[in-house]
Motif scaffolding. Sequence first.
Motif, PDB file in Angstrom:
ATOM      1  N   SER A  52       0.950  -1.247   0.071  1.00 36.50           N
ATOM      2  CA  SER A  52       0.057  -0.077  -0.012  1.00 36.50           C
ATOM      3  C   SER A  52       0.823   1.343   0.007  1.00 36.50           C
ATOM      4  CB  SER A  52      -1.026  -0.144   1.318  1.00 36.50           C
ATOM      5  OG  SER A  52      -0.346   0.434   2.448  1.00 36.50           O
ATOM      6  N   GLN A  53       0.065   2.484  -0.173  1.00 36.32           N
ATOM      7  CA  GLN A  53       0.801   3.649  -0.160  1.00 36.32           C
ATOM      8  C   GLN A  53       1.194   4.118   1.173  1.00 36.32           C
ATOM      9  OE1 GLN A  53      -1.339   6.760  -1.955  1.00 36.32           O
ATOM     10  NE2 GLN A  53      -0.826   6.069  -4.199  1.00 36.32           N
ATOM     11  N   LYS A  54       0.836   3.475   2.238  1.00 35.17           N
ATOM     12  CA  LYS A  54       1.458   3.578   3.591  1.00 35.17           C
ATOM     13  C   LYS A  54       2.859   2.951   3.738  1.00 35.17           C
ATOM     14  CE  LYS A  54      -3.054   3.310   5.770  1.00 35.17           C
ATOM     15  NZ  LYS A  54      -4.038   2.455   6.941  1.00 35.17           N
ATOM     16  N   ARG A  57       5.382   6.245  -0.369  1.00 33.10           N
ATOM     17  CA  ARG A  57       4.492   7.188  -1.106  1.00 33.10           C
ATOM     18  C   ARG A  57       4.822   7.080  -2.639  1.00 33.10           C
ATOM     19  NH1 ARG A  57       5.182  12.507  -2.857  1.00 33.10           N
ATOM     20  NH2 ARG A  57       7.329  12.767  -2.058  1.00 33.10           N
ATOM     21  N   PRO A  92       5.394  -1.164   6.736  1.00 38.69           N
ATOM     22  CA  PRO A  92       6.295   0.061   6.226  1.00 38.69           C
ATOM     23  C   PRO A  92       7.837  -0.302   6.499  1.00 38.69           C
ATOM     24  CG  PRO A  92       4.136   0.657   7.137  1.00 38.69           C
ATOM     25  CD  PRO A  92       4.081  -0.600   7.349  1.00 38.69           C
TER      26      PRO A  92
END
Length: 120
Positions: A52-54, A57, A92
């Motif tokens: 994911s973009q989490k 970025r 992340p």
Amino acid sequence: MLPKLNRLRRSREFSQVYRQGRKAVSGHLIVRVWSAPLGSQEAPPRIGIVVSQKVHRRAVVRNRLKRQVRAGMSKLLPVLKPNLWVVINLRPEAVQCEYGEILRELEQLFTKLEVLHGHS
């Protein structure tokens, strides 16, 4: 790249794994597996990778992480049990992770979930 036979592609397939699959978590990865009941025939394992973009970025970084996971999965694919659907989520913290660490964590999580050949 994983062969087409070995990929989860539809959102309902991902949802099925999220709803009914078992989960194992490590520092960089979350792996969910679901044994698809396909009768007497054996189907190859199918894999889906989610970044994911989490996680980061920039798409360039996310795509690099996906390539590393796909490379690790191509090595582990022959030892996975048939009829499995697998979804791999990257956390992340995976941004600082090297390929060797990802491969090691995948092996550990699959062993924990008992989905490698040789585990019952």
